[in-house]
Design an enzyme around this catalytic site. Structure first.
Site, PDB file in Angstrom:
ATOM      1  N   ASP A 281      26.025  -2.105  22.408  1.00 42.88           N
ATOM      2  CA  ASP A 281      26.381  -3.437  21.913  1.00 42.88           C
ATOM      3  C   ASP A 281      25.165  -4.338  21.729  1.00 42.88           C
ATOM      4  O   ASP A 281      25.255  -5.564  21.818  1.00 42.88           O
ATOM      5  CB  ASP A 281      27.387  -4.109  22.861  1.00 42.88           C
ATOM      6  CG  ASP A 281      26.832  -4.278  24.272  1.00 42.88           C
ATOM      7  OD1 ASP A 281      25.759  -3.714  24.550  1.00 42.88           O
ATOM      8  OD2 ASP A 281      27.480  -4.972  25.079  1.00 42.88           O
TER       9      ASP A 281
ATOM     10  N   HIS B 197       0.424   8.947   9.339  1.00 46.35           N
ATOM     11  CA  HIS B 197       1.460   8.043   9.820  1.00 46.35           C
ATOM     12  C   HIS B 197       1.674   8.214  11.324  1.00 46.35           C
ATOM     13  O   HIS B 197       2.805   8.227  11.809  1.00 46.35           O
ATOM     14  CB  HIS B 197       2.771   8.271   9.058  1.00 46.35           C
ATOM     15  CG  HIS B 197       2.683   7.862   7.630  1.00 46.35           C
ATOM     16  ND1 HIS B 197       3.519   8.374   6.659  1.00 46.35           N
ATOM     17  CD2 HIS B 197       1.871   6.993   6.991  1.00 46.35           C
ATOM     18  CE1 HIS B 197       3.211   7.846   5.482  1.00 46.35           C
ATOM     19  NE2 HIS B 197       2.210   7.000   5.665  1.00 46.35           N
TER      20      HIS B 197
ATOM     21  N   ASP C 258      -4.240   0.746  11.706  1.00 48.25           N
ATOM     22  CA  ASP C 258      -3.552   0.300  10.492  1.00 48.25           C
ATOM     23  C   ASP C 258      -2.431  -0.623  10.973  1.00 48.25           C
ATOM     24  O   ASP C 258      -1.424  -0.160  11.519  1.00 48.25           O
ATOM     25  CB  ASP C 258      -2.995   1.509   9.733  1.00 48.25           C
ATOM     26  CG  ASP C 258      -2.398   1.146   8.379  1.00 48.25           C
ATOM     27  OD1 ASP C 258      -2.008  -0.019   8.190  1.00 48.25           O
ATOM     28  OD2 ASP C 258      -2.284   2.040   7.521  1.00 48.25           O
TER      29      ASP C 258
ATOM     30  N   ASP D 195      -1.428  -5.994   5.463  1.00 46.50           N
ATOM     31  CA  ASP D 195      -1.584  -4.551   5.685  1.00 46.50           C
ATOM     32  C   ASP D 195      -3.080  -4.238   5.682  1.00 46.50           C
ATOM     33  O   ASP D 195      -3.689  -4.115   4.621  1.00 46.50           O
ATOM     34  CB  ASP D 195      -0.848  -3.789   4.577  1.00 46.50           C
ATOM     35  CG  ASP D 195      -0.804  -2.289   4.809  1.00 46.50           C
ATOM     36  OD1 ASP D 195      -1.338  -1.828   5.824  1.00 46.50           O
ATOM     37  OD2 ASP D 195      -0.229  -1.589   3.955  1.00 46.50           O
TER      38      ASP D 195
ATOM     39  N   HIS E 211      -3.913  11.021  -0.182  1.00 44.54           N
ATOM     40  CA  HIS E 211      -2.954   9.973  -0.534  1.00 44.54           C
ATOM     41  C   HIS E 211      -3.498   9.101  -1.666  1.00 44.54           C
ATOM     42  O   HIS E 211      -4.664   9.218  -2.069  1.00 44.54           O
ATOM     43  CB  HIS E 211      -2.601   9.123   0.688  1.00 44.54           C
ATOM     44  CG  HIS E 211      -3.768   8.415   1.328  1.00 44.54           C
ATOM     45  ND1 HIS E 211      -4.340   7.276   0.814  1.00 44.54           N
ATOM     46  CD2 HIS E 211      -4.448   8.684   2.480  1.00 44.54           C
ATOM     47  CE1 HIS E 211      -5.318   6.873   1.604  1.00 44.54           C
ATOM     48  NE2 HIS E 211      -5.419   7.717   2.612  1.00 44.54           N
TER      49      HIS E 211
ATOM     50  N   HIS F 115      -1.002   0.313  -2.910  1.00 41.52           N
ATOM     51  CA  HIS F 115       0.389   0.044  -3.259  1.00 41.52           C
ATOM     52  C   HIS F 115       0.559  -1.463  -3.410  1.00 41.52           C
ATOM     53  O   HIS F 115      -0.258  -2.261  -2.942  1.00 41.52           O
ATOM     54  CB  HIS F 115       1.342   0.595  -2.185  1.00 41.52           C
ATOM     55  CG  HIS F 115       1.025   0.142  -0.780  1.00 41.52           C
ATOM     56  ND1 HIS F 115       1.362  -1.108  -0.297  1.00 41.52           N
ATOM     57  CD2 HIS F 115       0.385   0.775   0.242  1.00 41.52           C
ATOM     58  CE1 HIS F 115       0.951  -1.227   0.951  1.00 41.52           C
ATOM     59  NE2 HIS F 115       0.341  -0.105   1.297  1.00 41.52           N
TER      60      HIS F 115
ATOM     61  N   HIS G 282       5.431  -1.810   1.163  1.00 37.30           N
ATOM     62  CA  HIS G 282       5.343  -1.125  -0.124  1.00 37.30           C
ATOM     63  C   HIS G 282       6.261  -1.904  -1.046  1.00 37.30           C
ATOM     64  O   HIS G 282       7.464  -1.647  -1.126  1.00 37.30           O
ATOM     65  CB  HIS G 282       5.761   0.339   0.007  1.00 37.30           C
ATOM     66  CG  HIS G 282       4.767   1.162   0.764  1.00 37.30           C
ATOM     67  ND1 HIS G 282       4.839   2.533   0.832  1.00 37.30           N
ATOM     68  CD2 HIS G 282       3.680   0.827   1.473  1.00 37.30           C
ATOM     69  CE1 HIS G 282       3.825   2.994   1.564  1.00 37.30           C
ATOM     70  NE2 HIS G 282       3.121   1.966   1.967  1.00 37.30           N
TER      71      HIS G 282
ATOM     72  N   GLU H 280      -7.079   1.207  -0.262  1.00 34.07           N
ATOM     73  CA  GLU H 280      -7.215   1.881   1.027  1.00 34.07           C
ATOM     74  C   GLU H 280      -7.619   3.341   0.912  1.00 34.07           C
ATOM     75  O   GLU H 280      -6.866   4.246   1.301  1.00 34.07           O
ATOM     76  CB  GLU H 280      -5.904   1.779   1.795  1.00 34.07           C
ATOM     77  CG  GLU H 280      -4.657   2.172   0.986  1.00 34.07           C
ATOM     78  CD  GLU H 280      -3.384   2.088   1.809  1.00 34.07           C
ATOM     79  OE1 GLU H 280      -3.342   2.707   2.893  1.00 34.07           O
ATOM     80  OE2 GLU H 280      -2.436   1.422   1.356  1.00 34.07           O
TER      81      GLU H 280
ATOM     82  N   TYR I  41     -10.244  12.239   5.988  1.00 34.41           N
ATOM     83  CA  TYR I  41      -9.611  12.784   7.191  1.00 34.41           C
ATOM     84  C   TYR I  41     -10.076  14.228   7.338  1.00 34.41           C
ATOM     85  O   TYR I  41      -9.650  15.114   6.590  1.00 34.41           O
ATOM     86  CB  TYR I  41      -8.086  12.704   7.072  1.00 34.41           C
ATOM     87  CG  TYR I  41      -7.633  11.348   6.554  1.00 34.41           C
ATOM     88  CD1 TYR I  41      -7.455  10.274   7.416  1.00 34.41           C
ATOM     89  CD2 TYR I  41      -7.444  11.156   5.179  1.00 34.41           C
ATOM     90  CE1 TYR I  41      -7.072   9.037   6.933  1.00 34.41           C
ATOM     91  CE2 TYR I  41      -7.064   9.914   4.689  1.00 34.41           C
ATOM     92  CZ  TYR I  41      -6.878   8.854   5.564  1.00 34.41           C
ATOM     93  OH  TYR I  41      -6.513   7.624   5.078  1.00 34.41           O
TER      94      TYR I  41
ATOM     95  N   ARG J 114     -10.192   5.254   7.439  1.00 34.48           N
ATOM     96  CA  ARG J 114      -9.523   4.574   6.328  1.00 34.48           C
ATOM     97  C   ARG J 114      -9.936   3.117   6.386  1.00 34.48           C
ATOM     98  O   ARG J 114     -10.014   2.526   7.468  1.00 34.48           O
ATOM     99  CB  ARG J 114      -7.999   4.712   6.416  1.00 34.48           C
ATOM    100  CG  ARG J 114      -7.263   4.070   5.251  1.00 34.48           C
ATOM    101  CD  ARG J 114      -5.810   4.525   5.116  1.00 34.48           C
ATOM    102  NE  ARG J 114      -4.949   4.166   6.234  1.00 34.48           N
ATOM    103  CZ  ARG J 114      -4.470   5.036   7.132  1.00 34.48           C
ATOM    104  NH1 ARG J 114      -4.794   6.326   7.059  1.00 34.48           N
ATOM    105  NH2 ARG J 114      -3.689   4.636   8.116  1.00 34.48           N
TER     106      ARG J 114
ATOM    107  N   GLU K 164      -8.853  -0.474   4.563  1.00 36.68           N
ATOM    108  CA  GLU K 164      -7.793  -1.044   3.713  1.00 36.68           C
ATOM    109  C   GLU K 164      -7.871  -2.561   3.712  1.00 36.68           C
ATOM    110  O   GLU K 164      -7.918  -3.196   4.768  1.00 36.68           O
ATOM    111  CB  GLU K 164      -6.427  -0.607   4.229  1.00 36.68           C
ATOM    112  CG  GLU K 164      -5.251  -1.202   3.458  1.00 36.68           C
ATOM    113  CD  GLU K 164      -3.916  -0.748   4.019  1.00 36.68           C
ATOM    114  OE1 GLU K 164      -2.918  -0.821   3.293  1.00 36.68           O
ATOM    115  OE2 GLU K 164      -3.879  -0.311   5.196  1.00 36.68           O
TER     116      GLU K 164
END
Length: 443
Positions: free
Chosen positions: A40, A243, A260, A271, A350, A354, A361, A384, A388, A405, A407
């Protein structure tokens, strides 16, 4: 601070004009339902982005109805005032206050929606609605439509077509207005501060979730309602997981950390990704990979300008990265050969960015008519690139488990672009200088 309703009224007027040009009709845009977390208890409520974009209204159980025609109208259906429920759940505007506060032509209790919906659809040519997102709403609209069809013998007509209202709003959302840009700048500033705080907190033996906690503290301390997405705090080999969200590893001396993370402020996302060393000093291989990704990002940002297409930034970044992988001995062959074969994807798999806005996104297509969309002033996007490098045959061990990375959030301006996350340390010199200021570094 009182809500400035002018931008929301202007967006509703634009959508009504688009609907009228398409022949008129009725738009139905519900907000998101509350979601049960377990038993609940509910997840923290987050409104539907399309609904909020047009209304500024944050309460659940609400629907926007727009009627295009000779006398265009905007109607809000929302929860009634209920003092007993407000004791338990907090303040409700109710229809009267909502109409005045948010500038609607009419506002009605949500309990009256089903009865009024068939009336609103009578003799309208088109329903502007997005099928397939909420099955309960699909059934509700179908029931209303069938009630209109049942009145055919009385001389009434039912709408003959349904058009996707989200596709119309997507085009609007791609170009941010001044109020949106101002909010996104504030979100970017908060997130930049959070990344600086994380850099000052990182140290050997700390846990990834400790840095996540520092990020969350900085977000909320400055008025952000929540993270824009699950924060990634990835140390060592975890930085090579795109991710990664567990954030449960203990950081070690000599490793890199990839963070990130961005806050959401008044519905709008930031972002940012930064990569930096646990001990505050880049090693030789770490520095080489970092400088490569930084150069790729600079090449990509240079292609974020009005009139250039969406893919230009990705192509520029990919070309720099592929050449860098060759120069570092990670790949063999020629640049053209690596690009044609796609072998660079072993280390960069990747896209380079975006759209960014109410959604991380964000809404909007990347191609029109089979061609990459041309950038225009008011677009906001991420840039970004990354690298890797996992342990693998033929990969020099010195580069193993280096994940980088970088970004930033970039606004397209009439003259070029504006990096609205620029306050986040990014060069090696900036990062190392900041980390020398950490209390544990001075001890």
């Amino acid at each position: 601070m009182p809500l400035d309703i002018a931008p929301f009224q202007a967006r509703r007027a634009r959508l009504l004009q688009t609907m009228q040009e398409a022949g008129g009709g009725v738009a139905i845009i519900p907000t998101a339902p509350e979601r049960v977390r377990n038993r609940d208890t509910h997840h923290s409520y987050r409104f539907d982005s399309y609904f909020y974009y047009l209304t500024g209204f944050r309460e659940p159980e609400a629907v926007l109805v727009l009627v295009a025609g000779d006398a265009p109208r905007s109607l809000l259906f929302c929860r009634s005032k209920d003092i007993e429920r407000e004791i338990w759940d907090g303040y409700r505007h109710g229809p009267d206050a909502a109409r005045e506060t948010f500038g609607f032509d009419e506002a009605h209790p949500i309990a009256e929606l089903d009865a009024k919906l068939a009336e609103l659809l009578l003799n309208q040519p088109t329903i502007f609605y997005s099928m397939g997102y909420e099955p309960d709403w699909d059934r509700r609209l179908t029931d209303a439509l069938n009630r209109v069809r049942a009145q055919a013998r009385s001389g009434h007509q039912a709408p003959a077509q349904i058009r996707d209202v989200r596709s119309l709003v997507d085009e609007m959302r791609l170009v941010k207005d001044d109020s949106e840009i101002a909010t996104m700048r504030r979100a970017a500033a908060i997130s930049a501060g959070a990344h600086r705080r994380a850099m000052l907190t990182a140290r050997h033996g700390a846990w990834e979730h400790e840095l996540e906690a520092e990020l969350l503290h900085e977000f909320r301390r400055h008025g952000s309602q929540s993270p824009a997405y699950g924060s990634i705090v990835a140390s060592g080999p975890n930085a090579c997981v795109l991710h990664y969200v567990e954030n449960d590893r203990q950081m070690q001396h000599g490793e890199l950390i990839l963070i990130d993370a961005g806050c959401e402020l008044d519905g709008y996302a930031s972002d940012i990704t930064r990569s930096f060393p646990v001990n505050g000093r880049f090693s030789g291989p770490q520095k080489a990979v970092y400088e490569l990704v930084l150069a790729a990002q600079a090449a990509a940002i240079d292609k974020v300008r009005p009139g250039l297409d969406w893919n230009a930034a990705h192509d520029a970044a990919t070309r720099v990265l592929a050449q860098g992988f060759l120069d570092l001995g990670l790949l063999q062959g020629s640049l053209d050969g690596v690009l044609e074969a796609g072998s660079y994807r072993q280390f960069y798999m990747h896209r380079t960015g975006h759209w960014l806005g109410l959604d991380v996104h964000d809404a909007g297509s990347y191609q029109t008519g089979g061609q990459w969309r041309l950038l225009a002033p008011g677009n906001v996007l991420t840039v970004e690139p990354g690298a890797y490098i996992r342990p693998a045959e033929g990969v020099p061990e010195a580069f193993w488990n280096i994940g980088v990375r970088i970004e930033d959030n970039v606004l397209v301006t009439p003259e070029g672009n504006d990096i609205i996350t620029i306050a986040t340390p990014k060069t090696i010199a900036e990062i190392e200088a900041l980390m020398r200021e950490a209390p544990h570094a001075k001890a």
